[in-house]
Write a protein that holds these residues in place. Structure first.
Motif, PDB file in Angstrom:
ATOM      1  N   ARG A   1       1.805   9.193  -6.374  1.00 45.42           N
ATOM      2  CA  ARG A   1       2.290  10.558  -6.157  1.00 45.42           C
ATOM      3  C   ARG A   1       3.351  10.917  -7.200  1.00 45.42           C
ATOM      4  O   ARG A   1       3.416  12.066  -7.660  1.00 45.42           O
ATOM      5  CB  ARG A   1       2.860  10.662  -4.747  1.00 45.42           C
ATOM      6  CG  ARG A   1       3.122  12.073  -4.271  1.00 45.42           C
ATOM      7  CD  ARG A   1       3.680  12.053  -2.863  1.00 45.42           C
ATOM      8  NE  ARG A   1       2.790  11.340  -1.956  1.00 45.42           N
ATOM      9  CZ  ARG A   1       3.098  11.053  -0.702  1.00 45.42           C
ATOM     10  NH1 ARG A   1       4.292  11.395  -0.215  1.00 45.42           N
ATOM     11  NH2 ARG A   1       2.236  10.418   0.065  1.00 45.42           N
TER      12      ARG A   1
ATOM     13  N   ASN B   1       2.323   1.762  -3.472  1.00 45.92           N
ATOM     14  CA  ASN B   1       1.327   2.252  -4.435  1.00 45.92           C
ATOM     15  C   ASN B   1       1.056   3.738  -4.243  1.00 45.92           C
ATOM     16  O   ASN B   1       0.867   4.485  -5.214  1.00 45.92           O
ATOM     17  CB  ASN B   1       0.031   1.451  -4.297  1.00 45.92           C
ATOM     18  CG  ASN B   1       0.194   0.022  -4.803  1.00 45.92           C
ATOM     19  OD1 ASN B   1       1.040  -0.259  -5.649  1.00 45.92           O
ATOM     20  ND2 ASN B   1      -0.628  -0.891  -4.288  1.00 45.92           N
ATOM     21  N   GLU B   2       1.009   4.195  -2.993  1.00 45.43           N
ATOM     22  CA  GLU B   2       0.795   5.625  -2.743  1.00 45.43           C
ATOM     23  C   GLU B   2       1.951   6.458  -3.277  1.00 45.43           C
ATOM     24  O   GLU B   2       1.736   7.505  -3.910  1.00 45.43           O
ATOM     25  CB  GLU B   2       0.619   5.848  -1.248  1.00 45.43           C
ATOM     26  CG  GLU B   2      -0.667   5.262  -0.676  1.00 45.43           C
ATOM     27  CD  GLU B   2      -0.769   5.458   0.825  1.00 45.43           C
ATOM     28  OE1 GLU B   2       0.204   6.013   1.412  1.00 45.43           O
ATOM     29  OE2 GLU B   2      -1.787   5.064   1.419  1.00 45.43           O
TER      30      GLU B   2
ATOM     31  N   LYS C   1       0.823  -1.206   0.000  1.00 44.77           N
ATOM     32  CA  LYS C   1       0.000   0.000   0.000  1.00 44.77           C
ATOM     33  C   LYS C   1       0.857   1.255   0.000  1.00 44.77           C
ATOM     34  O   LYS C   1       0.585   2.217  -0.732  1.00 44.77           O
ATOM     35  CB  LYS C   1      -0.922  -0.020   1.223  1.00 44.77           C
ATOM     36  CG  LYS C   1      -1.846   1.176   1.311  1.00 44.77           C
ATOM     37  CD  LYS C   1      -2.732   1.060   2.553  1.00 44.77           C
ATOM     38  CE  LYS C   1      -3.652   2.279   2.664  1.00 44.77           C
ATOM     39  NZ  LYS C   1      -4.501   2.197   3.882  1.00 44.77           N
ATOM     40  N   GLY C   2       1.903   1.262   0.815  1.00 42.21           N
ATOM     41  CA  GLY C   2       2.784   2.422   0.837  1.00 42.21           C
ATOM     42  C   GLY C   2       3.484   2.636  -0.489  1.00 42.21           C
ATOM     43  O   GLY C   2       3.633   3.781  -0.948  1.00 42.21           O
TER      44      GLY C   2
END
Length: 513
Positions: free
Chosen positions: A216, A211-212, A208-209
């Motif tokens: 960005r 993908n964020e 998840k981190g």
């Protein structure tokens, strides 16, 4: 005639010629013969004593080996372990420089350093004998290897001593040390993936981190420009390797490169090669390509955080200076050739660029290099030893074209593919071991000098204190008299006592006047 015949018959011809021993007993020995017999007796006695000493030494070695095995077996049952200095070492290994090593096996055949050192010593002594040179090694290779062949540091200590005793050059000593180190076995694919994850991956790094951060990076104004630079580098990344033909792998490496370069606002050169190499190493133990991509990004992020690597002029100059110092100790002519053509900075930065992924190594060779580098306490500082090893292994070819700048540059670029990676790693380990040895010797010398300076300081302070004590003795005595005058003791004649107490003070005032 009768008398003559009688004399002949009484004497008669000798039945056999006298033997040497009989001749020696017939008359006294000369001085030379006496000296020869005495020397022969002494030689026989010396040989008998040497044989007896060798038998005793062999028995002592066997007993020491048995004691070591029993000690190791006894310590295995103890819960708490204590750090001890090996009896084969003549100095203590500093904790910050000591590497974790598994316990040596009990069988001598399973000791890789001992077997390699013994084989190298046999070759070394035969080579010295062939050239008509003597060696200061008085013990057989088996005993020397048994004494020094338990670790890399002790093997380096032996060849460092042999260099001084046998008058070897630094280059000869490091090459013999290279031959005394065992080869590193190739690491299986799954073991490599687990090893890399254990060293570089942190438990809080999630998909998840990643993908964020990737979303960005794609939302940045310069995202399109970064993507173009990534695609240009992707065309030349690991060209000719089967890995790049894997479906989806090129896109995963490009995504990792874009995400890692976005915070800097510019493309990080070599990031595509590093990302593809990380995916290659982590993929065998991953459930999917997406998992390998995520772990490759976080491992790459951890590398940049730890190493703080940069491609600025200062970092390039530092690396070039480091390689130059290493080469200067072993081959001054090669240093002069590279400096004369202005290629020292080029070779130091080009071969070690982007964690050695852009140096021209084959993919598997680069992965094997990373296996050694990640296990080293200095991490990618080991690459400086590797670059110096590549140059030393091809020094004759480089010196042959040292007058031609273009030919020398081409020969430098061909080093990673022309030198077997295992041989380069062994020489790099030898350079690192001798460099670590010299640092420890320098630290020990510095500590020795400081310990010798301390008595001088103590002596100066003591003499100063002594002078202060002498100067203040009179003042202390005067102060005591003043105290006694201010608070006189109870006595039958106070005025007389006070008069007697004031006499020393009057003498002191008279002296001052």
């Amino acid at each position: 005639m009768a008398n003559a015949a009688g004399r002949r018959s009484s004497l008669g011809p000798p039945s056999r010629p006298p033997q040497p021993l009989e001749r020696a007993l017939d008359w006294p020995l000369s001085k030379d013969e006496k000296r020869h017999c005495a020397m022969k007796l002494f030689q026989m006695e010396i040989e008998d004593n040497e044989d007896e000493i060798e038998d005793k030494l062999e028995q002592i070695d066997e007993l020491q080996h048995e004691v070591k095995v029993l000690r190791r077996l006894s310590t295995q049952s103890i819960a708490t372990t204590a750090t001890s200095i090996s009896p084969r070492s003549e100095e203590a290994v500093q904790p910050e420089l000591q590497e974790e090593a598994p316990a040596p096996p009990e069988s001598p055949e399973d000791l890789p350093y001992e077997a390699s050192l013994r084989q190298a010593l046999v070759t070394y002594l035969s080579e010295r004998s062939r050239l008509g040179l003597e060696s200061q090694a008085k013990k057989p290779p088996k005993q020397i290897a048994h004494y020094y062949g338990d670790s890399e540091d002790h093997v380096a200590f032996f060849w460092n001593s042999a260099r001084d005793k046998d008058s070897l050059s630094n280059l000869e000593a490091v090459l013999w040390l290279m031959r005394s180190l065992p080869a590193s076995p190739p690491v299986p694919a799954q073991s490599r993936a687990r090893h890399w994850r254990h060293i570089l991956l942190r438990p809080d790094r999630t998909r998840k981190g990643y993908n964020e951060l990737r979303a960005r990076a794609l939302a940045l104004p310069q995202a399109q420009e970064l993507q173009q630079e990534v695609q240009l580098e992707l065309k030349t990344a690991w060209k000719g390797e089967e890995l790049m033909a894997t479906p989806g792998l090129a896109e995963a490496a490009a995504a990792v490169s874009l995400t890692i370069s976005a915070p800097k606002g510019r493309h990080l050169r070599g990031s595509v090669q590093v990302a593809a190499l990380l995916i290659y190493g982590l993929l065998p133990d991953s459930a999917s390509l997406a998992e390998a991509e995520t772990d490759a990004f976080w491992c790459f992020f951890q590398l940049l955080t730890e190493m703080r690597s940069g491609e600025d002029e200062e970092s390039r100059t530092f690396r070039a200076r480091r390689v130059r110092e290493l080469l200067k100790s072993y081959d001054l002519g090669l240093v002069e050739a590279l400096d004369g053509q202005g290629l020292m900075v080029f070779v130091a930065t080009r071969l070690g660029e982007a964690f050695c992924s852009r140096g021209g190594f084959p993919l598997e060779s680069c992965a094997r290099l990373w296996d050694v580098v990640l296990a080293d306490p200095q991490r990618f500082g080991f690459c400086d030893f590797l670059v110096a090893a590549l140059l030393l292994l091809r020094r004759n070819e480089l010196l042959r074209v040292s007058h031609d700048a273009e030919g020398l540059a081409e020969a430098l670029l061909a080093l990673p593919r022309s030198v077997p990676v295992e041989r380069a790693l062994r020489l790099a380990r030898a350079l690192r071991a001798l460099d670590r040895r010299e640092k420890r010797a320098a630290q020990a010398l510095k500590a020795h000098d400081s310990s010798q300076d301390e008595p001088g300081v103590i002596k100066v302070i003591g003499s100063l204190f002594g002078r202060m004590r002498e100067k203040g003795a009179d003042a202390l005595e005067a102060g005591r008299h003043v105290a006694r005058c201010a608070w006189p003791r109870a006595c039958p004649e106070p005025e007389k006592v006070q008069e007697e107490e004031m006499k020393p003070l009057r003498r002191e005032s008279n002296k001052k006047d």
